[in-house]
Design a protein around this motif. Sequence first.
Motif, PDB file in Angstrom:
ATOM      1  N   MET A 193       0.814  -1.216   0.000  1.00 52.90           N
ATOM      2  CA  MET A 193       0.000   0.000   0.000  1.00 52.90           C
ATOM      3  C   MET A 193       0.854   1.276   0.000  1.00 52.90           C
ATOM      4  O   MET A 193       0.310   2.368   0.029  1.00 52.90           O
ATOM      5  N   TYR A 203      -7.965  -2.829  -4.866  1.00 55.41           N
ATOM      6  CA  TYR A 203      -6.561  -2.442  -4.985  1.00 55.41           C
ATOM      7  C   TYR A 203      -5.868  -3.169  -6.125  1.00 55.41           C
ATOM      8  O   TYR A 203      -4.673  -3.424  -6.077  1.00 55.41           O
ATOM      9  N   SER A 210      -1.830   4.430   0.051  1.00 59.29           N
ATOM     10  CA  SER A 210      -2.588   4.754   1.252  1.00 59.29           C
ATOM     11  C   SER A 210      -1.664   5.320   2.319  1.00 59.29           C
ATOM     12  O   SER A 210      -0.522   4.879   2.457  1.00 59.29           O
ATOM     13  N   ASP A 211      -2.172   6.262   3.075  1.00 60.97           N
ATOM     14  CA  ASP A 211      -1.429   6.798   4.212  1.00 60.97           C
ATOM     15  C   ASP A 211      -1.688   5.986   5.477  1.00 60.97           C
ATOM     16  O   ASP A 211      -1.055   6.213   6.496  1.00 60.97           O
ATOM     17  N   ILE A 212      -2.605   5.034   5.400  1.00 65.10           N
ATOM     18  CA  ILE A 212      -3.003   4.253   6.568  1.00 65.10           C
ATOM     19  C   ILE A 212      -1.923   3.258   6.972  1.00 65.10           C
ATOM     20  O   ILE A 212      -1.589   3.129   8.139  1.00 65.10           O
TER      21      ILE A 212
END
Length: 118
Positions: free
Chosen positions: A27, A104, A31-33
């Motif tokens: 990711m 994704y 994504s910043d997660i």
Amino acid sequence: MNSNELMKQSILACDDKRAEDIIAINMQGISDISDYFVICHGNSDKQVQAIARNVKDEAEINDINVKRLEGFNEARWILIDLGDVVVHVFHREERDYYNLERLYKDAPPFITLDEVAN
């Protein structure tokens, strides 16, 4: 432990409890997660809980802080937030329904158990 090592540890912890179709999605840059999503499924509520419990226990043994564990009692979709790695343990039907892999599909090629085990 860096995020790549944590992802591999999580995959192996899932495999220890016979999780099926284990993959990791890179990711980073998407994504910043988290850096990785690990996704797998079990075939019963008890197996789904055993997989999640093993991931949590292995993380704690290695001094990794489990930030969140959600969905354990229902055992349909358990999310284990390890910071740089988020592990999704599904019951088979839920995995088919939510199909995170499809969301994704533009991510780099998925990482499989075979790649981690070798």
